[in-house]
Enzyme design. Structure first.
Site, mmCIF file in Angstrom:
data_model
loop_
_atom_site.group_PDB
_atom_site.id
_atom_site.type_symbol
_atom_site.label_atom_id
_atom_site.label_comp_id
_atom_site.label_asym_id
_atom_site.label_seq_id
_atom_site.Cartn_x
_atom_site.Cartn_y
_atom_site.Cartn_z
ATOM 1 N N HIS A 19 -14.552 23.861 30.734
ATOM 2 C CA HIS A 19 -15.530 22.641 31.149
ATOM 3 C C HIS A 19 -15.190 21.303 30.454
ATOM 4 C CE1 HIS A 19 -18.055 23.249 27.782
ATOM 5 N NE2 HIS A 19 -18.387 24.533 28.251
ATOM 6 N N HIS A 22 -14.888 21.524 26.294
ATOM 7 C CA HIS A 22 -13.617 22.028 25.927
ATOM 8 C C HIS A 22 -12.554 20.892 26.102
ATOM 9 C CE1 HIS A 22 -15.154 26.020 27.940
ATOM 10 N NE2 HIS A 22 -15.487 26.270 26.571
ATOM 11 N N CYS A 135 -26.046 38.398 18.097
ATOM 12 C CA CYS A 135 -25.895 37.663 19.465
ATOM 13 C C CYS A 135 -24.554 37.980 19.933
ATOM 14 C CB CYS A 135 -26.209 36.414 19.163
ATOM 15 S SG CYS A 135 -25.811 35.537 20.815
ATOM 16 N N CYS A 138 -22.606 34.647 20.533
ATOM 17 C CA CYS A 138 -21.892 34.010 19.439
ATOM 18 C C CYS A 138 -20.839 34.898 18.730
ATOM 19 C CB CYS A 138 -22.985 33.565 18.402
ATOM 20 S SG CYS A 138 -24.407 32.510 18.869
ATOM 21 N N CYS A 152 -31.464 33.430 20.773
ATOM 22 C CA CYS A 152 -30.380 32.621 20.271
ATOM 23 C C CYS A 152 -30.312 31.184 21.212
ATOM 24 C CB CYS A 152 -28.901 33.267 20.496
ATOM 25 S SG CYS A 152 -27.757 31.995 20.280
ATOM 26 N N HIS A 155 -27.499 30.449 23.148
ATOM 27 C CA HIS A 155 -27.094 31.430 24.448
ATOM 28 C C HIS A 155 -28.599 31.739 25.179
ATOM 29 C CE1 HIS A 155 -23.427 31.514 22.194
ATOM 30 N NE2 HIS A 155 -22.875 31.296 23.261
ATOM 31 N N LYS A 303 -28.923 20.590 28.052
ATOM 32 C CA LYS A 303 -27.588 21.499 27.683
ATOM 33 C C LYS A 303 -26.952 21.806 28.929
ATOM 34 C CE LYS A 303 -27.082 25.854 25.760
ATOM 35 N NZ LYS A 303 -26.014 25.962 24.864
ATOM 36 N N LYS A 306 -24.396 27.419 32.682
ATOM 37 C CA LYS A 306 -24.073 28.110 33.942
ATOM 38 C C LYS A 306 -25.390 28.115 34.652
ATOM 39 C CE LYS A 306 -20.660 31.058 32.827
ATOM 40 N NZ LYS A 306 -20.115 32.200 32.451
HETATM 41 O O1 ME8 Z 1 -16.471 29.193 19.922
HETATM 42 N N1 ME8 Z 1 -19.541 19.731 24.136
HETATM 43 O O2 ME8 Z 1 -15.211 29.314 21.875
HETATM 44 P P1 ME8 Z 1 -15.807 28.429 22.900
HETATM 45 C C1 ME8 Z 1 -18.578 19.562 23.355
HETATM 46 N N2 ME8 Z 1 -13.835 31.263 20.767
HETATM 47 N N3 ME8 Z 1 -17.591 20.374 22.811
HETATM 48 C C2 ME8 Z 1 -17.911 21.725 23.564
HETATM 49 C C3 ME8 Z 1 -19.097 22.116 24.118
HETATM 50 C C4 ME8 Z 1 -19.926 20.942 24.724
HETATM 51 N N4 ME8 Z 1 -20.938 21.249 25.479
HETATM 52 N N5 ME8 Z 1 -18.923 23.441 24.653
HETATM 53 C C5 ME8 Z 1 -17.767 23.708 24.052
HETATM 54 C C6 ME8 Z 1 -15.561 29.720 20.449
HETATM 55 N N6 ME8 Z 1 -17.113 22.766 23.618
HETATM 56 C C7 ME8 Z 1 -14.584 30.501 19.769
HETATM 57 C C8 ME8 Z 1 -13.810 29.750 18.824
HETATM 58 S S1 ME8 Z 1 -11.729 29.046 17.217
HETATM 59 C C9 ME8 Z 1 -10.944 30.204 15.935
HETATM 60 C C10 ME8 Z 1 -12.478 30.164 17.958
HETATM 61 C C11 ME8 Z 1 -15.962 22.924 22.671
HETATM 62 O O3 ME8 Z 1 -15.128 28.393 24.112
HETATM 63 C C12 ME8 Z 1 -16.017 22.598 21.206
HETATM 64 O O4 ME8 Z 1 -14.749 22.203 20.774
HETATM 65 O O5 ME8 Z 1 -17.225 28.788 22.795
HETATM 66 C C13 ME8 Z 1 -16.493 23.807 20.565
HETATM 67 O O6 ME8 Z 1 -16.565 23.899 19.267
HETATM 68 C C14 ME8 Z 1 -15.687 24.963 21.347
HETATM 69 O O7 ME8 Z 1 -15.431 24.117 22.560
HETATM 70 C C15 ME8 Z 1 -16.259 26.181 21.523
HETATM 71 O O8 ME8 Z 1 -15.436 27.110 22.457
#
Ligand code: ME8
Length: 488
Positions: A19, A22, A135, A138, A152, A155, A303, A306
């Site tokens: 999304h 990311h 959780c 997380c 949490c 989530h 926030k 989904k």
């Molecule tokens: O945490 N606004 O993966 P993740 C801005 N797999 N950035 C966002 C966002 C939002 N609403 N939502 C997600 C994980 N991000 C682990 C990471 S690393 C070794 C392992 C971005 O899929 C932002 O960069 O939940 C956030 O830190 C990351 O996606 C979390 O991605």
């Protein structure tokens, strides 16, 4: 500034589809990688992204969709690759934690951790029992204090009670050294508010954390304990070193490590600012130079989730605004590090005002006048764009991660050029035989300004930058048949 630049994004969980959250992190990394490729040379930049594919959460999502975990990972990981392609993300590698190269390396890392001693002379890892609230969203244990209404906060789910025998990492023994490194900015956390937040966490007391799981099925086997799999975060964080060759290809690894920038948002600060550097210390490796923590996107103040049905995907934006249009809309409005509220209903307005009417119109207007009125040749190769004060200013903004400021500067040049044209009225000069030379002179100024704009836009809107440069460095400058950005 060293002669190389290694930048990473978090590796994203495959149980979610890509999304704009990311996308924002990945776009920021792409801008920096493109900028430093120009500055340091292509071979001196390494930009890594990828997907995090192990853990209970992924296994559960696979089960829900009726696929084997690996099939499920292949599918969703593919969606991330596709999304990054549609946004023209030019990463050098894409690591998946289910790849053999990564799994083997993680197992070796575990063996090294088992042999490591802390600065206080204790074994870095030890076996213990854990009982607590977990959780799966997380993929971490959380304390009662962290719960909001028993759930949490990230989530909106009640954590599960978990009790198991795990291997623990002796984080507590590393905190004194880590604190010093953070305070001295040897390990720099930006913005400063996030650095202070990390120091605050240390101050409040952080406990050792478990690095293995007994109940997890979908994960990396711990080589010295058949009953356990790796805790997904140890597996995931290691990607930053396994992708560049650790521990098998140390020559390649040393070319890139320590990383110049780890980019992430605040949700995973603790893992990156406390767990990861401490694990690196245990492996006797240098710490990251810098971590950049950006804010979380909300949609109309809520926030993005989904369940609220307000998730915006990069695909829908690319479909409406094109690749560069989307890049612009996501990169231009926010200052780095701040919470950002997206108002999707303003996207059309900004796209039309800045891209269709601003940049696109200027390109078509100037190319049209040059095609019609210019008499002498333009020697564009004689323009020394890099000496322009705006060029230097934009570089400084990018190096300080102020992308919106850099874009603002570029769009100021666009509107200023429009004003210059309106004031000079070239179409009137063209009617006067005695003003031909003057007309030639000012048209060349416009072309020079547009080439400057194209150059400055390169890391942000690479395709547009290339198109503009092509138009204005052609032997015969012509107004393009299609507008750069169609009005919506
Ligand atoms: O945490 N606004 O993966 P993740 C801005 N797999 N950035 C966002 C966002 C939002 N609403 N939502 C997600 C994980 N991000 C682990 C990471 S690393 C070794 C392992 C971005 O899929 C932002 O960069 O939940 C956030 O830190 C990351 O996606 C979390 O991605």
């Amino acid at each position: 500034m060293s002669k190389k630049f290694y930048i990473t994004t978090p590796i994203y969980y495959v149980n979610d589809k890509p999304h704009i959250g990311h996308s924002y992190t990945t776009l920021m990394a792409d801008v920096l990688a493109r900028y430093y490729r120009e500055k340091l040379g292509k071979d001196n930049v390494f930009f890594l992204t990828g997907t995090d594919e192990h853990g209970t959460k992924v296994a559960q999502s696979a089960e829900h969709s009726g696929l084997s975990p690996q099939k499920f990972c292949d599918q969703t990981s593919g969606l991330f690759k596709k999304a990054w392609k549609s946004l023209n993300i030019d990463n050098d590698d894409f690591i998946r934690t289910t790849e053999e190269r990564h799994i083997k390396a993680v197992q070796k890392i575990f063996i090294q951790l088992k042999e490591a001693k802390t600065p206080k002379g204790n074994p870095a890892i030890y076996q213990g029992n854990y009982e607590g609230l977990y959780c799966t969203g997380c993929e971490k244990f959380i304390t009662e204090k962290e719960l909001v209404d028993g759930k949490c906060s990230y989530h909106q789910k009640k954590p599960e009670k978990l009790s198991e025998k795990n291997w623990f990492f002796r984080l507590s023994d590393y905190l004194d050294d880590l604190k010093k490194k953070i305070e001295l900015n040897e390990f720099e956390i930006l913005p400063t508010s996030r650095k202070n937040e990390t120091l605050g966490l240390i101050e409040q007391g952080v406990t050792d954390f478990s690095i293995s799981r007994e109940t997890v099925i979908w994960g990396v086997d711990i080589p010295f304990d058949k009953t356990q799999k790796s805790y997904v975060w140890v597996d995931a964080l290691s990607n930053y070193i396994t992708a560049i060759g650790y521990p098998n290809n140390l020559k390649e690894f040393k070319k890139w490590w320590p990383v110049d920038v780890h980019l992430l948002a605040q949700d995973i600060l603790k893992f990156h600012a406390l767990y990861w550097p401490a694990l690196l210390m245990a492996l006797d490796l240098p710490l990251p130079k810098r971590e950049l923590i950006h804010g979380f996107f909300t949609i109309d103040g809520r926030k993005m989730s989904k369940s609220l049905g307000n998730v915006i995907t990069p695909e829908e934006l690319v479909k409406r605004y094109g690749t560069d249009g989307t890049r612009y809309l996501l990169l231009s409005p926010f200052s780095f590090g701040q919470e950002a509220d997206i108002k999707a209903e303003l996207f059309d307005e900004r796209y039309n005002a800045d891209l269709a009417n601003g940049l696109g119109n200027l390109v078509s207007r100037v190319s049209n006048m040059v095609e019609k009125y210019l008499i002498t040749d333009i020697k564009t190769e004689e323009f020394d764009i890099k000496r322009d004060k705006s060029y230097k200013k934009c570089c400084q903004f990018i190096e300080k991660y102020k992308f919106n400021e850099s874009l603002k500067e570029i769009f100021n040049i666009i509107s200023e050029t429009d004003r210059l044209i309106d004031a000079a009225k070239p179409w009137e000069l063209s009617k006067d035989q005695n003003k031909k030379e003057e007309l030639d002179f000012i048209l060349k100024i416009y072309v020079k300004r547009i080439l400057l704009i194209a150059d400055l836009l390169k890391p942000f809107l690479p395709q547009t930058s290339e198109k503009i440069t092509e138009i204005f460095t052609a032997k015969k400058i012509k107004k393009p048949k299609e507008p750069l950005f169609k009005r919506i």
